[in-house]
Write a protein that holds these residues in place. Structure first.
Motif, PDB file in Angstrom:
ATOM      1  N   ASP A  79       1.184  -1.294  -0.794  1.00 24.04           N
ATOM      2  CA  ASP A  79       0.289  -0.222   0.191  1.00 24.04           C
ATOM      3  C   ASP A  79       0.686   1.493  -0.056  1.00 24.04           C
ATOM      4  O   ASP A  79       1.658   1.495   1.002  1.00 24.04           O
ATOM      5  N   ALA A  80       0.488   2.110  -1.137  1.00 25.01           N
ATOM      6  CA  ALA A  80       2.299   3.116  -1.231  1.00 25.01           C
ATOM      7  C   ALA A  80       1.726   4.207  -0.569  1.00 25.01           C
ATOM      8  O   ALA A  80       1.843   5.242   0.306  1.00 25.01           O
ATOM      9  N   ALA A  81       0.278   4.601  -0.279  1.00 26.84           N
ATOM     10  CA  ALA A  81      -0.007   5.358   0.032  1.00 26.84           C
ATOM     11  C   ALA A  81      -0.521   5.261   1.980  1.00 26.84           C
ATOM     12  O   ALA A  81       0.677   6.195   2.362  1.00 26.84           O
ATOM     13  N   ALA A  82      -0.320   3.679   1.806  1.00 28.65           N
ATOM     14  CA  ALA A  82       0.286   3.866   3.889  1.00 28.65           C
ATOM     15  C   ALA A  82       1.160   4.533   4.210  1.00 28.65           C
ATOM     16  O   ALA A  82       1.947   4.354   5.035  1.00 28.65           O
ATOM     17  N   THR A  83       2.497   3.183   2.850  1.00 26.56           N
ATOM     18  CA  THR A  83       4.009   3.769   3.138  1.00 26.56           C
ATOM     19  C   THR A  83       4.128   5.353   3.002  1.00 26.56           C
ATOM     20  O   THR A  83       4.719   5.716   4.152  1.00 26.56           O
ATOM     21  N   THR A  84       3.522   5.861   3.166  1.00 29.11           N
ATOM     22  CA  THR A  84       3.985   7.079   1.858  1.00 29.11           C
ATOM     23  C   THR A  84       3.289   7.870   3.554  1.00 29.11           C
ATOM     24  O   THR A  84       4.459   8.997   4.542  1.00 29.11           O
ATOM     25  N   ALA A  85       1.760   7.761   4.834  1.00 27.86           N
ATOM     26  CA  ALA A  85       1.768   8.377   5.663  1.00 27.86           C
ATOM     27  C   ALA A  85       2.780   7.320   6.771  1.00 27.86           C
ATOM     28  O   ALA A  85       3.087   8.697   7.542  1.00 27.86           O
TER      29      ALA A  85
END
Length: 257
Positions: A79-85
């Motif tokens: 999950d790229a969005a979760a890693t970004t967060a």
């Protein structure tokens, strides 16, 4: 061991940002025997380094203002969005927000100590690893290794194991799943001096570290650290291509049965 069975936190992709892709393709072709294959007219000059038709790395033009030539390691994320967060929460910097690249999704970051890295949300990545002239190890150099381990653990769940090395404590990294030794793919080392920058360094396996070092010098590259034996590891050298991108090579010690 670094391979192509990609799970969360595995190194899954590697690309080189270059100011002159033609020159870089020629250099790495001469040094490693790689073939450069364009990704097509709509890829903005991006292409693949291949060995016997299998992708081992990639190459593209520098796009960020002020960016220096460098290799970037991509780690697999679900999950790229979760890693970004998680990067933001851990004090890192988001350089490129999650974006779709065909069926895959990427994002690019700088960690809390200044080392650049990226993530790839995909089940597909490099097609060869841990063979001669392919990626075999990735190594993070930072001022505070223990803090770095904590930062990346929050992102990927990595495990670490301390190992005594000449003049320092080295931390071996492994993915969260499975056997820790079999899942190892890289390490964390303290910066060697005030002049060294925080960064991820890719290591390529080679049959002969001394011959590879000579080839780098003959083709306009720089030898940063001549080939030397590291106990229980193998023979390594630190090098830079003609544009200044840093990489290393390793002739591993024979594995014991």
């Amino acid at each position: 061991m670094l391979g192509t069975d990609f799970r969360t936190g595995s190194p899954i992709w590697l690309d080189l940002g270059s100011p002159d892709t033609d020159a870089s393709a020629a250099f790495y072709g001469a040094v490693f025997g790689w073939q450069y294959v364009s990704a097509g007219p709509d890829a903005g000059g991006y292409g693949l380094f291949q060995q016997d038709g299998k992708t081992v790395a990639a190459l593209g033009r520098l796009t960020e203002e002020g960016a220096e030539p460098a290799w970037t390691t991509y780690f697999r994320t679900a999950d790229a969005a979760a890693t970004t967060a998680a990067v933001t929460a851990g004090g890192g910097i988001v350089r490129v927000e999650p974006m779709d690249m065909g069926p895959a999704r990427i994002a690019q970051f700088t960690d809390a100590q200044g080392a650049d890295f990226a993530v790839l949300q995909s089940g597909k990545g490099l097609e060869r690893a841990s063979e001669d002239n392919t990626l075999v190890w990735v190594e993070l150099h930072v001022a505070a290794p223990e803090a770095a381990v904590g930062f990346y653990r929050e992102l990927f769940g990595w495990r670490s194991e301390e190992m005594k090395a000449p003049g320092m404590t080295y931390r071996v990294l492994s993915i969260a799943e499975g056997d820790q030794q079999e899942g190892s793919f890289g390490g964390v080392a303290p910066l060697s001096g005030d002049a060294e920058e925080a960064r991820w360094v890719p290591y390529f396996a080679v049959a002969d570290a001394d011959a590879l070092t000579a080839a780098v010098r003959a083709n306009g590259g720089t030898v940063l650290m001549p080939a030397a034996d590291v106990p229980d590891v193998g023979r390594i050298a630190w090098l830079a291509d003609p544009a200044g991108a840093v990489f290393a090579v390793l002739k591993p010690n024979p594995r014991q049965a």
